[in-house]
Design a protein around this motif. Sequence first.
Motif, short mmCIF file in Angstrom:
data_model
loop_
_atom_site.label_atom_id
_atom_site.label_comp_id
_atom_site.label_asym_id
_atom_site.label_seq_id
_atom_site.Cartn_x
_atom_site.Cartn_y
_atom_site.Cartn_z
N ILE A 63 0.81 -1.22 0.00
CA ILE A 63 0.00 0.00 0.00
C ILE A 63 0.85 1.27 0.00
CG2 ILE A 63 -1.93 -1.18 1.10
CD1 ILE A 63 -1.26 0.64 3.62
N ASP A 64 2.15 1.15 0.04
CA ASP A 64 3.05 2.28 -0.08
C ASP A 64 2.82 3.34 1.01
OD1 ASP A 64 5.21 3.55 -1.30
OD2 ASP A 64 3.89 4.87 -2.43
N CYS A 65 2.73 2.89 2.24
CA CYS A 65 2.61 3.77 3.40
C CYS A 65 4.02 3.96 3.97
CB CYS A 65 1.69 3.12 4.43
SG CYS A 65 1.58 4.02 5.99
N PRO A 66 4.38 5.16 4.43
CA PRO A 66 5.75 5.38 4.88
C PRO A 66 6.10 4.87 6.29
CG PRO A 66 4.54 7.44 4.94
CD PRO A 66 3.63 6.41 4.34
N VAL A 67 5.07 4.65 7.15
CA VAL A 67 5.35 4.36 8.56
C VAL A 67 4.61 3.12 9.04
CG1 VAL A 67 5.30 5.25 10.93
CG2 VAL A 67 5.68 6.84 9.02
N PHE A 68 5.37 2.18 9.60
CA PHE A 68 4.83 0.94 10.18
C PHE A 68 5.06 1.03 11.68
CE2 PHE A 68 5.06 -3.65 11.23
CZ PHE A 68 3.97 -4.14 10.52
N TRP A 69 3.97 1.07 12.46
CA TRP A 69 4.06 1.30 13.90
C TRP A 69 3.35 0.17 14.62
CZ3 TRP A 69 4.38 6.81 15.96
CH2 TRP A 69 4.44 6.83 17.35
N THR A 70 4.03 -0.45 15.59
CA THR A 70 3.37 -1.50 16.37
C THR A 70 3.26 -1.06 17.83
OG1 THR A 70 5.35 -2.77 17.00
CG2 THR A 70 4.34 -3.28 14.86
N GLN A 71 2.19 -1.49 18.45
CA GLN A 71 1.90 -1.11 19.83
C GLN A 71 2.80 -1.86 20.82
OE1 GLN A 71 0.00 1.99 19.19
NE2 GLN A 71 -0.39 1.30 21.25
N LEU A 72 2.63 -1.57 22.09
CA LEU A 72 3.44 -2.16 23.14
C LEU A 72 3.45 -3.69 23.07
CD1 LEU A 72 2.37 0.12 26.11
CD2 LEU A 72 4.55 0.16 24.88
N ASN A 73 4.61 -4.26 23.24
CA ASN A 73 4.83 -5.71 23.24
C ASN A 73 4.58 -6.39 21.90
OD1 ASN A 73 5.42 -5.66 26.09
ND2 ASN A 73 3.22 -5.47 26.42
N VAL A 74 4.50 -5.63 20.83
CA VAL A 74 4.35 -6.20 19.49
C VAL A 74 5.67 -5.94 18.76
CG1 VAL A 74 3.02 -6.22 17.36
CG2 VAL A 74 1.87 -5.74 19.53
N ARG A 121 5.85 0.61 20.98
CA ARG A 121 5.56 1.95 21.52
C ARG A 121 4.09 2.24 21.32
NH1 ARG A 121 10.06 5.76 21.17
NH2 ARG A 121 11.80 4.69 22.17
N CYS A 122 3.46 2.86 22.30
CA CYS A 122 2.06 3.25 22.19
C CYS A 122 1.98 4.61 21.50
CB CYS A 122 1.40 3.31 23.56
SG CYS A 122 -0.31 3.89 23.47
N ILE A 123 1.26 4.66 20.40
CA ILE A 123 1.15 5.91 19.64
C ILE A 123 0.48 7.01 20.46
CG2 ILE A 123 -1.04 5.37 18.50
CD1 ILE A 123 0.25 6.52 15.89
N LYS A 124 -0.48 6.65 21.29
CA LYS A 124 -1.17 7.63 22.14
C LYS A 124 -0.20 8.22 23.17
CE LYS A 124 -4.95 7.95 25.46
NZ LYS A 124 -4.74 7.46 26.80
N VAL A 125 0.60 7.38 23.79
CA VAL A 125 1.58 7.84 24.77
C VAL A 125 2.61 8.75 24.10
CG1 VAL A 125 3.44 7.11 26.33
CG2 VAL A 125 1.25 5.89 26.33
N GLU A 126 3.12 8.32 22.96
CA GLU A 126 4.12 9.13 22.25
C GLU A 126 3.53 10.48 21.87
OE1 GLU A 126 7.42 8.32 21.83
OE2 GLU A 126 6.89 6.62 23.09
N HIS A 127 2.30 10.48 21.38
CA HIS A 127 1.64 11.73 20.99
C HIS A 127 1.49 12.64 22.21
CE1 HIS A 127 -1.79 14.37 20.01
NE2 HIS A 127 -1.17 14.44 18.86
N ALA A 128 1.09 12.09 23.35
CA ALA A 128 0.90 12.89 24.56
C ALA A 128 2.23 13.48 25.05
CB ALA A 128 0.27 12.03 25.67
#
Length: 135
Positions: free
Chosen positions: A94-105, A125-132
């Motif tokens: 799908i040609d997306c630039p960012v692959f992000w996995t949550q905690l423990n993944v 990393r939790c995206i919500k925590v990083e954003h906060a």
Amino acid sequence: MNNPSREEIKEVLDNAKTIAVVGLSPNTNRTSYMVSEAMQKAGYRIIPVNPVADEVLGEKSYASLKEIPEPVDIVNVFRRSEFLTDLAEEFIEIDCPVFWTQLNVVDDNVFKSLTEQGYTVIMDRCIKVEHAILK
């Protein structure tokens, strides 16, 4: 496995508008729902990827990444680590630039493969925590 620096993660979040969330549950008690709802409230467009849900957070749900008919800035994964190899293959399509996995993944091979292909990969990393932290 070395995640990008906090500065790089901030840049990813600042530049992103659309987040496809793999494994987003319609159950309001699930972490995937709470995290995605918070990101939606922060101004991101959330696209649910869940083959058994028609709609989550007021957005149409898709059975797979490949079915999403528009560009995505981040793929955020709420699936177990053993699914990452298959998800990474679909992610590349799908040609997306960012692959992000949550905690423990975590999957070191997927991390290495995707980063070597030029993608930004953030794992465990939790995206919500990083954003906060970074806003």
